[in-house]
Design an enzyme around this catalytic site. Structure first.
Site, mmCIF file in Angstrom:
data_model
loop_
_atom_site.group_PDB
_atom_site.id
_atom_site.type_symbol
_atom_site.label_atom_id
_atom_site.label_comp_id
_atom_site.label_asym_id
_atom_site.label_seq_id
_atom_site.Cartn_x
_atom_site.Cartn_y
_atom_site.Cartn_z
ATOM 1 N N GLY A 689 0.817 -1.202 0.000
ATOM 2 C CA GLY A 689 0.000 0.000 0.000
ATOM 3 C C GLY A 689 0.848 1.248 0.000
ATOM 4 O O GLY A 689 2.029 1.223 0.355
ATOM 5 N N GLY A 691 0.258 5.641 0.735
ATOM 6 C CA GLY A 691 -0.679 6.684 1.114
ATOM 7 C C GLY A 691 -0.013 8.030 1.214
ATOM 8 O O GLY A 691 1.121 8.225 0.779
ATOM 9 N N ALA A 692 -0.724 8.979 1.853
ATOM 10 C CA ALA A 692 -0.223 10.344 1.942
ATOM 11 C C ALA A 692 1.027 10.444 2.801
ATOM 12 O O ALA A 692 1.834 11.325 2.619
ATOM 13 C CB ALA A 692 -1.309 11.256 2.498
ATOM 14 N N SER A 693 1.169 9.518 3.758
ATOM 15 C CA SER A 693 2.300 9.644 4.679
ATOM 16 C C SER A 693 3.449 8.705 4.357
ATOM 17 O O SER A 693 4.541 8.867 4.901
ATOM 18 C CB SER A 693 1.826 9.379 6.115
ATOM 19 O OG SER A 693 1.223 8.107 6.210
ATOM 20 N N GLY A 694 3.246 7.711 3.508
ATOM 21 C CA GLY A 694 4.345 6.820 3.199
ATOM 22 C C GLY A 694 3.918 5.566 2.480
ATOM 23 O O GLY A 694 2.764 5.391 2.106
ATOM 24 N N LYS A 695 4.889 4.677 2.287
ATOM 25 C CA LYS A 695 4.673 3.407 1.612
ATOM 26 C C LYS A 695 4.693 2.304 2.662
ATOM 27 O O LYS A 695 5.453 2.356 3.629
ATOM 28 C CB LYS A 695 5.774 3.188 0.577
ATOM 29 C CG LYS A 695 5.562 1.980 -0.326
ATOM 30 C CD LYS A 695 6.642 1.889 -1.391
ATOM 31 C CE LYS A 695 6.466 2.980 -2.437
ATOM 32 N NZ LYS A 695 7.380 2.790 -3.593
ATOM 33 N N VAL A 696 3.824 1.291 2.481
ATOM 34 C CA VAL A 696 3.685 0.223 3.468
ATOM 35 C C VAL A 696 4.119 -1.097 2.847
ATOM 36 O O VAL A 696 3.724 -1.430 1.721
ATOM 37 C CB VAL A 696 2.224 0.109 3.966
ATOM 38 C CG1 VAL A 696 2.106 -0.983 5.022
ATOM 39 C CG2 VAL A 696 1.760 1.440 4.536
ATOM 40 N N LYS A 710 5.798 0.777 7.719
ATOM 41 C CA LYS A 710 5.526 2.019 6.994
ATOM 42 C C LYS A 710 6.833 2.797 6.875
ATOM 43 O O LYS A 710 7.469 3.143 7.878
ATOM 44 C CB LYS A 710 4.486 2.866 7.716
ATOM 45 C CG LYS A 710 4.168 4.177 6.982
ATOM 46 C CD LYS A 710 3.448 5.180 7.861
ATOM 47 C CE LYS A 710 2.017 4.767 8.098
ATOM 48 N NZ LYS A 710 1.292 5.827 8.842
ATOM 49 N N ASP A 824 -8.149 12.188 11.764
ATOM 50 C CA ASP A 824 -8.253 11.648 10.405
ATOM 51 C C ASP A 824 -8.980 10.307 10.427
ATOM 52 O O ASP A 824 -8.524 9.328 9.841
ATOM 53 C CB ASP A 824 -6.868 11.509 9.770
ATOM 54 C CG ASP A 824 -6.952 11.323 8.248
ATOM 55 O OD1 ASP A 824 -8.026 11.594 7.677
ATOM 56 O OD2 ASP A 824 -5.951 10.910 7.649
#
Length: 1003
Positions: A689, A691-696, A710, A824
């Protein structure tokens, strides 16, 4: 003549009445409230008195208002103390179970000198407890339960003059329980349960309340021992000290409570043995619950001699036998003793003289036969006896018990056939007989089990064919009959089980082909038919089962090709080994990782090395050419890589390298892995995955367990070629990756809750930071709910997700000091474990707020996601828990409707406005997700939808607290939970339906 004229004039004009002063006051009270249900419809000014208005009671002689009862009227607005206190003879006021909000006006309340009874329970009141009520000279009843009062209990509360009932249950009260409450000598009921008090002991001074009849201190953060002074409360009928941290023994002096009817001590840390004697003096005792402690010793026979109605001692370390005298109790309806070390035989007459409804003696060492009279009074609903050593046959009398709805006799030593009548009981939803030595076949009477959802027969000696009548069970969700001796083909009617989620019949003697029509198993998640004698082709219809993730057909005689349609499935487990399959493997599965799934099929070919012995001999003639070309290509590639590596090494050392020795690991739990094991697995193949804060990444550790890692945006290269630039989307959320990392570590590093995602550790090196979480196999709620796998989420699972997430947020808002606002909340930040248990995740923008601050904390920019942001947050930038509650309300609407929070179909509306409009214009049937089979749950779904709408109220003050949301969801979930209920006027805890399987855990 004049008199006659007067009569004529009066006859020509109707009488006009003038409403008296109290009526005018009540008219103003009416205008004070929003009244959507029309409670005030008969409060008109066409009368001279309000005495006949709904909720109003007057004195017969003076015709003045003495009582105002507006309970459960669905009213919203501030409490009108200034108006009510002008009615000098008003003694009774109840606004129970409404939406009365704001704080209580101290100056106005002091004028209610005549007030005797004030009930404002189950509303939305805030602020500190009002001090002026303690000065009311006639007040006897004060109930402020179920509001949002905070702060300490005022010292002036020790000076009440005539108070008999004080109810402060389920608020946000702080400090320790004060000793001065022991000064209110007139008290008969003291109810303080479910408040986050500062940890402290039970004040011994409460023993001075010799008129006390009820003492409820459930879940009040109490510790230490139970004071012996409570033994002086000889009029006490109900004692509830459950769900605290009390320790030490149960004091023997409690047996001096000769008026006691109910004792609740469950879920503490009490030790030692139950008092052996003294119970005979407690002739009024009917219910005792000391479960979930650390009690030892035996169950006193003197206790069982009492005419008990309910005995709960589960999850202790009790041993010895259950006294025979318990069977003589004429009113015993509940007996729960699971998770102990009890042994011997159950009393033979158990149930013969008692209206037994629930019995759970699971996970003990009981032996002998099951008592034949458990359903002697014909009202038994649950017989849970798993994991003991019961032997002999199942009593035929159980088959005659038509009230039964749950039967669990698994993991015993039972033998013989199952009574025919037991198969067909009309109300049984769960029949669990696994792990015995039962024999015989499934009787055709099973056709009558119309409510059966789970049939678990694994690991027995059942024989014969599976009857066609099984296909009549429309509600069946699970059929597990593995490790038996079932023979013959699967009945054709089995494809009629449209609700079936699991079919496990491995290790039997089934034969023949699979029946046609398998595509009707739309909800099938697991299909295991391994190690039988099934034959024919594998039906291509299996590829239509969109939610199937476990398929095992190994060890049979299936032949022909593997259907290419199987590539439509998203399988976690695939095993077709040891059959007679031939042809090519579908490309999706022609990989080394699937090799073991196809072994033992001599005719099966593919590009997996070692699976088959080769292709046609003609192809071998070209093999040497292909090998030569391949070798040349490899040499060219090696030379190129070597040159590039020389040029690149110096640049990487200066600009991009991160020495693994420079990594710092900070752990928050005991770890079974090192940072190097994490770092070595961070490659693109493991990305799950972004997202806005990083890659998982998903990282499978050497011990076989998995974690989620993350990597925050902004990291330099590790072993890949990821860009070093930060993502602007993270800055738009109000934080760069450094701030997000700090917030995540600060929040998750110090909190522990079953519904908050667990942060194992963090790794840092210069400008790169990694967060290591527990791995959640089912991903995020948003991804699952809005994908083609949403069929996995039936209503029971969606309700469980809502409850889990609500409890996680309630923990953040009410149990953390200072409270934490997530900022959030959305479906993508609710992760699901293997059992669809929900965890709140992603705390990169979370903030701690001052619980004493007014209006919340001001933020510099908006955090949150489109469609979830509370309207006031968008223009005030002030954050408090009410913004989280709005966002969670949107999640509830997503769960009910299956729709995204914003969608082009809505036009300029969002999901909240769309739901409100659609409900008004078309009704609830046009709101509920079309993928849900909701015919049995429509009322429950409607209640949950109402909770979501209340959470998304435009005015923050009208939104309930998260603790209230949890309570409302509990009340709505009658199908899945035994509802919280008022028992003798008391809020009792609720339990999961299957106590033994969940270790009887209080939810």
């Amino acid at each position: 003549m004049i008199l006659q004229i007067a009569v004529v004039v009066l006859a020509m004009f109707p009488f006009s009445f003038c409403l008296n002063q109290e009526g005018e006051i009540l008219q103003k009270v009416k205008l004070n409230f929003d009244d959507p249900d029309g409670f005030f419809s008969d409060w008109t000014d066409r009368a001279d008195t309000p005495c006949k208005w709904k909720g109003v009671t007057c004195d017969l002689q003076s015709r003045s208002v003495t009582s105002l009862d507006l309970s459960s009227a669905n009213l919203a607005g501030p409490f009108p103390a200034s108006l009510l206190c002008r009615m000098r003879n008003l003694t009774y006021v109840s606004f129970y179970n409404n939406f009365v909000n704001s704080t209580l006006p101290e100056a106005d309340l002091i004028a209610c000198n005549s007030l005797v009874h004030l009930d404002l329970a189950q509303n939305l009141l805030t602020g500190t407890l009002p001090t002026s009520v303690a000065e009311l000279p006639n007040l006897k009843y004060l109930d402020l339960t179920g509001n949002n009062f905070s702060g300490k209990i005022p010292a002036i509360y020790g000076t009440f003059r005539q108070l008999e009932v004080l109810g402060l249950v389920e608020n946000l009260l702080e400090g320790t329980i004060p000793a001065f409450l022991g000064n209110i000598s007139s008290l008969k009921q003291l109810n303080l349960s479910y408040n986050p008090f500062t940890p402290g002991r039970i004040p011994p001074e409460l023993g001075n309340l010799t008129n006390l009849e009820t003492l409820w201190l459930t879940q009040c953060n109490l510790n230490g021992e139970i004071p012996e002074s409570l033994g002086r409360l000889t009029r006490l009928a109900d004692l509830d000290l459950a769900m605290n941290y009390l320790e030490g023994p149960i004091p023997g002096i409690l047996t001096e409570l000769t008026s006691i009817v109910q004792i609740e001590l469950y879920n503490n840390s009490l030790t030692g043995e139950l008092p052996a004697t003294g119970w005979s003096k407690m002739t009024a005792l009917r219910r005792i619950d000391a479960s979930m402690n650390q009690l030892t010793g035996t169950i006193p026979s003197e206790l069982c001699d009492l005419p008990l109605e309910s005995l709960n001692l589960y999850e202790n370390s009790l041993e010895g036998e259950l006294p025979e005298s318990i069977a003589n109790s004429p009113n015993l309806y509940e007996l729960r003793l699971f998770e102990n070390n009890l042994s011997g035989k159950l009393p033979k007459e158990l149930g013969k003289n008692s209206p037994l409804i629930w019995i759970d003696v699971s996970t003990n060492k009981f032996s002998g036969e099951i008592p034949p009279n458990l359903c002697g009074k014909g009202v038994l609903k649950e017989a849970l006896m798993i994991n003991n050593s019961f032997s002999g046959e199942i009593p035929a009398s159980l088959g005659e018990c038509r009230s039964l709805n749950r039967v669990r006799l698994a993991d015993n030593k039972l033998t013989g056939p199952v009574p025919d009548a037991l198969w067909g009981l009309p109300h049984v939803s769960l029949l669990d007989l696994k792990g015995n030595s039962l024999s015989g076949g499934i009787a055709k009477t099973i056709a009558g089990a119309s409510n059966l959802t789970s049939l678990i027969l694994s690991s027995n000696k059942f024989t014969g064919s599976i009857p066609d009548e099984l296909g009549l069970l429309d509600n069946l969700l699970e059929f597990s009959g593995n490790d038996n001796v079932f023979l013959g083909p699967l009945p054709g009617s089995i494809v009629n089980l449209g609700q079936l989620g699991k079919l496990d019949l491995h290790d039997n003697g089934l034969s023949g082909e699979l029946p046609k029509g398998i595509h009707s198993w739309r909800k099938l998640n697991e299909l295991n038919l391994a190690n039988n004698d099934l034959s024919g082709n594998i039906p291509k219809e299996i590829g239509d089962l969109s939610v199937l993730n476990y398929l095992d057909l190994s060890g049979n005689r299936f032949s022909g090709k593997i259907p290419s349609e199987l590539q439509n499935l998203k399988l976690n487990q695939l095993n077709l080994s040891n059959n007679r399959l031939s042809g090519d493997i579908p490309p999706l599965y022609a990989k080394v990782m699937y090799k073991n799934s196809f072994l033992g099929n001599p005719g099966l070919c593919g590009d997996i090395e070692g699976l088959c012995d080769g292709r046609n001999e003609a192809n071998k003639g070209y093999a040497w050419v292909l090998r030569l070309i391949f070798v040349a290509a490899v040499l060219v590639f090696i030379v190129g890589v070597a040159w590039f590596y020389r040029k690149y090494t110096s640049f990487r050392k200066v600009k991009m390298a991160i020495d693994k020795s420079k990594w710092t690991l900070m752990s928050f739990h005991k770890l079974g892995f090192s940072e190097y094991e994490i770092l070595n697995a961070l490659d693109e193949d493991n990305v799950i995955g972004s997202g806005a804060s990083g890659k998982v990444y998903k990282v499978v550790l050497s011990n076989g367990e998995a974690v989620a890692v993350k990597k925050l945006w902004g990291c330099s290269k590790l072993a890949d070629d990821e860009s070093t630039t930060t993502q602007s989307s993270d800055i738009e959320k109000g934080s760069n990756f450094q701030d997000g990392f700090a917030a995540e570590v600060e929040t998750l590093g110090k909190i522990r809750h079953k519904n908050i995602v667990k942060l194992w550790c963090c790794c840092t090196a210069r400008d790169c930071k990694l967060l290591v979480y527990e791995y959640m196999p089912n991903g995020s709620l948003g991804d699952l709910l809005h994908s083609n796998k949403s069929g996995l989420l039936d209503w029971a699972i969606r309700y469980k997700i809502a409850m889990d997430a609500a409890e996680g947020l309630a923990y953040l808002h009410h149990d953390c000091v200072p409270p934490i606002v997530h900022r959030d909340v959305k479906s993508n930040n609710i992760l699901l474990d293997a059992d669809f248990g929900a965890r709140v995740a992603d705390f990169g923008v979370a903030k701690a707020v001052d619980p004493n601050g007014k209006g919340g904390k001001s933020m510099s920019v908006i955090a949150g996601s489109c469609g979830y942001i509370a309207p006031e947050y968008a223009y005030t930038l002030r954050v408090n828990e009410k913004s989280d509650i709005y966002s969670f309300g949107v999640v509830i609407l997503e769960l009910v409707t299956g729709r995204l929070p914003v969608d082009p179909e809505f036009g300029e509306k969002d999901l909240v406005k769309w739901v409100c409009t659609t409900l008004d214009q078309k009704g609830i049937d046009h709101v509920i997700d079309t993928k849900l089979d909701y015919s049995c749950f429509k009322e429950e779904i409607g209640k949950v939808l109402n909770v979501g709408l209340l959470c998304t109220s435009p005015l923050p003050i009208n939104r309930p607290s998260m603790r209230r949301v949890v309570k409302m969801l509990q009340d709505a979930g009658g199908i899945h939970l035994k509802n919280s209920s008022m028992k003798d006027g008391k809020l009792t805890p609720y339990y999961y339906e299957d106590a033994s399987s969940d270790q009887g855990s209080v939810a």
